[in-house]
Design a protein around this motif. Structure first.
Motif, PDB file in Angstrom:
ATOM      1  N   LYS A  90       0.840  -1.209   0.000  1.00 42.06           N
ATOM      2  CA  LYS A  90       0.000   0.000   0.000  1.00 42.06           C
ATOM      3  C   LYS A  90       0.873   1.258   0.000  1.00 42.06           C
ATOM      4  CE  LYS A  90      -3.692  -2.341   2.538  1.00 42.06           C
ATOM      5  NZ  LYS A  90      -4.558  -2.318   3.746  1.00 42.06           N
ATOM      6  N   PRO A  91       1.550   1.527  -1.132  1.00 44.61           N
ATOM      7  CA  PRO A  91       2.422   2.709  -1.177  1.00 44.61           C
ATOM      8  C   PRO A  91       1.629   3.997  -0.985  1.00 44.61           C
ATOM      9  CG  PRO A  91       2.552   1.415  -3.232  1.00 44.61           C
ATOM     10  CD  PRO A  91       1.503   0.799  -2.378  1.00 44.61           C
ATOM     11  N   ILE A  92       2.284   4.986  -0.395  1.00 45.57           N
ATOM     12  CA  ILE A  92       1.670   6.309  -0.185  1.00 45.57           C
ATOM     13  C   ILE A  92       2.554   7.350  -0.862  1.00 45.57           C
ATOM     14  CG2 ILE A  92       1.019   8.038   1.528  1.00 45.57           C
ATOM     15  CD1 ILE A  92       0.489   5.761   3.494  1.00 45.57           C
ATOM     16  N   LYS A  93       1.980   8.151  -1.721  1.00 43.60           N
ATOM     17  CA  LYS A  93       2.747   9.148  -2.459  1.00 43.60           C
ATOM     18  C   LYS A  93       3.359  10.178  -1.515  1.00 43.60           C
ATOM     19  CE  LYS A  93       0.718   8.956  -7.050  1.00 43.60           C
ATOM     20  NZ  LYS A  93       0.098   9.731  -8.151  1.00 43.60           N
ATOM     21  N   ALA A  94       4.584  10.573  -1.836  1.00 41.31           N
ATOM     22  CA  ALA A  94       5.252  11.620  -1.065  1.00 41.31           C
ATOM     23  C   ALA A  94       4.573  12.961  -1.320  1.00 41.31           C
ATOM     24  CB  ALA A  94       6.723  11.690  -1.456  1.00 41.31           C
ATOM     25  N   ALA A 214       8.373   3.840   1.121  1.00 42.97           N
ATOM     26  CA  ALA A 214       8.660   4.317   2.482  1.00 42.97           C
ATOM     27  C   ALA A 214       7.397   4.862   3.134  1.00 42.97           C
ATOM     28  CB  ALA A 214       9.748   5.386   2.439  1.00 42.97           C
ATOM     29  N   GLY A 215       6.592   5.581   2.365  1.00 42.91           N
ATOM     30  CA  GLY A 215       5.333   6.099   2.894  1.00 42.91           C
ATOM     31  C   GLY A 215       4.402   4.988   3.325  1.00 42.91           C
ATOM     32  N   GLY A 216       4.347   3.907   2.516  1.00 50.12           N
ATOM     33  CA  GLY A 216       3.513   2.768   2.884  1.00 50.12           C
ATOM     34  C   GLY A 216       3.974   2.110   4.160  1.00 50.12           C
TER      35      GLY A 216
END
Length: 454
Positions: A90-94, A214-216
């Motif tokens: 579940k990546p999270i955009k920077a 990293a955000g995920g």
């Protein structure tokens, strides 16, 4: 607990008795690295050097040198591999912010790297100071997608660097820049929050931004700021950023350098020039000592999870995978064996997965693959070389393996250390009854607690 920057993580490590402060003045040439290695071997803790000769900048080392500290960094509870796989799914955009602490101080006029940063000289024959724990960032010249990773970087002059650019995606980016006769803009980041630092070594599919991974893992976006002289973004709370470019069609001797493999390597490699250095007020320099546990553990946690994900798609009977903390070239795989051919099929597949993997050991479900002693026990008691060994020739190997051929091809080995099916009693491992173990553990913890207070 989430950490916005390196400083917050250092405070937490100290609170948890995972950090030792060294107040003696030590030189960045050999002495600080030697102390890092000593502390890694004797205590296994992170270490902060408060007085570094010639600088008023402290140095932190052995930061993620244990699975325990990686758990702390990732706020992981339960199985570490499961936590990693869940977060990276579940990546999270920077997010881009206007400014951040890394922009506190800017050196734009004729920057001198070694006058500014206590870059370390690690081993006796090293060609000079090397950035070892810094993240190198560049963009795909066609798509603009960011790529990043930890690459060894030699300081060759005031603002001149040599760097090993063999690993994708940056090696692929640079090849295309060179084909166009263009320099490749870069940013070198030192002193990141622990999740971003950990994520810098994750294997990522083409086009995947590691800041999003990293955000995920962190559960919230990584904050980035624009660089001043290049079209790149960097973590807003980093300690140091060097902005510059890799020159096209320029190669110079780089090395020798004492690598993670425990040997020196040297090449003719690309050259970069730095135009701008930015840093926080009262910055901290983060160094990674090669050929210690940190390299193996840092690489191992993410790589073993990625290996496991790939292997389980082909072989559901595989339960766990573990990269040895003693040697990141050894992969140990735990299997619920259903057929006598299972171990050799898994070995054959696993040896092709990663160029750095040189040996694979297959163990049964009753063997703790995280315990080197148990793995060695399985090899001694459940392995016969004449029938349980697999040798695979002509396989892509590591660029830092001195025994590989000039084009980095190598041979690899696999060990089937599983017991034959239908012979459980003959190969049964001795053990203490579970109920007794639970009782004794409770009693012993009390004694250990009293001892630690004295």
């Amino acid at each position: 607990m989430k950490f916005d920057d390196l400083r917050g993580f250092i405070k937490y490590l100290e609170k948890e008795s995972e950090l030792v402060r060294i107040r003696e003045e030590l030189s960045p040439e050999y002495e600080v690295p030697a102390a890092m290695k000593y502390m890694d071997q004797k205590l296994g803790s992170a270490v902060m050097f408060e007085h570094v000769k010639g600088y008023d900048i402290p140095v932190i080392g052995n930061l993620l040198g244990s699975r325990k500290r990686i758990r702390m960094a990732l706020s992981a509870h339960g199985d570490l591999t499961a936590h990693y796989l869940h977060g990276t799914k579940k990546p999270i955009k920077a997010v881009l912010v206007e400014s951040g602490p890394v922009r506190d101080i800017t050196l734009t006029r004729d920057p001198d790297i070694l006058r500014t940063i206590p870059v370390l000289v690690h081993h006796e024959r090293d060609a000079g100071p090397y950035f070892t724990g810094a993240m190198l960032i560049a963009k795909d010249p066609d798509t603009g997608v960011r790529g990043m990773g930890i690459h060894r970087i030699q300081v060759k002059g005031k603002n001149r660097l040599g760097m090993l650019l063999y690993s994708p995606p940056l090696s692929h980016f640079f090849k295309r820049y060179e084909e166009r006769g263009e320099a490749m803009d870069i940013a070198i980041v030192s002193g990141m929050d622990p999740v971003t630092y950990f994520s810098s070594v994750i294997w990522a599919p083409r086009g995947v931004d590691k800041f999003e991974l990293a955000g995920g893992l962190k559960g919230e976006p990584i904050r980035l700021v624009k660089c001043q002289s290049v079209d790149l973004e960097v973590p807003a709370e980093a300690e140091f950023v060097l902005e510059g470019r890799v020159l096209p069609h320029v190669r110079e001797p780089e090395g020798p350098f004492g690598e993670e493999t425990g040997v020196y390597t040297a090449y003719d490699n690309p050259v970069a020039e730095i135009d701008v250095i930015t840093c926080r007020k009262n910055p901290i320099y983060h160094g990674l000592m090669p050929f210690t546990r940190e390299g193996c553990v840092l690489i191992g946690v993410s790589w073993e999870a990625e290996n496991l994900k790939s292997i389980k798609k082909q072989f559901p009977q595989v339960e766990k995978a573990h990269i040895s903390p003693l040697d990141f070239g050894q992969l140990v795989i735990q299997i619920d064996k259903k057929s006598e051919k299972d171990p050799k099929e898994v070995i054959d597949y696993a040896l092709d997965l990663n160029p750095y993997t040189k040996s694979v050991v297959i163990v049964d479900m009753d063997v703790d693959l995280y315990d080197p002693k148990e793995v060695a026990w399985a090899l001694s008691n459940r392995f016969q070389p004449d029938k349980d060994m697999v040798i695979k020739k002509g396989v892509a190997g590591s660029v830092i393996d001195p025994s590989a051929s000039e084009n980095h091809m190598t041979s690899k080995i696999g060990f089937d250390a599983t017991r034959p099916l239908g012979q459980k009693e003959k190969f049964e491992k001795i053990r203490i009854p579970d109920g007794v173990l639970t009782k004794i553990e409770g009693i012993m913890k009390g004694y250990l607690s009293e001892t630690s207070k004295r």
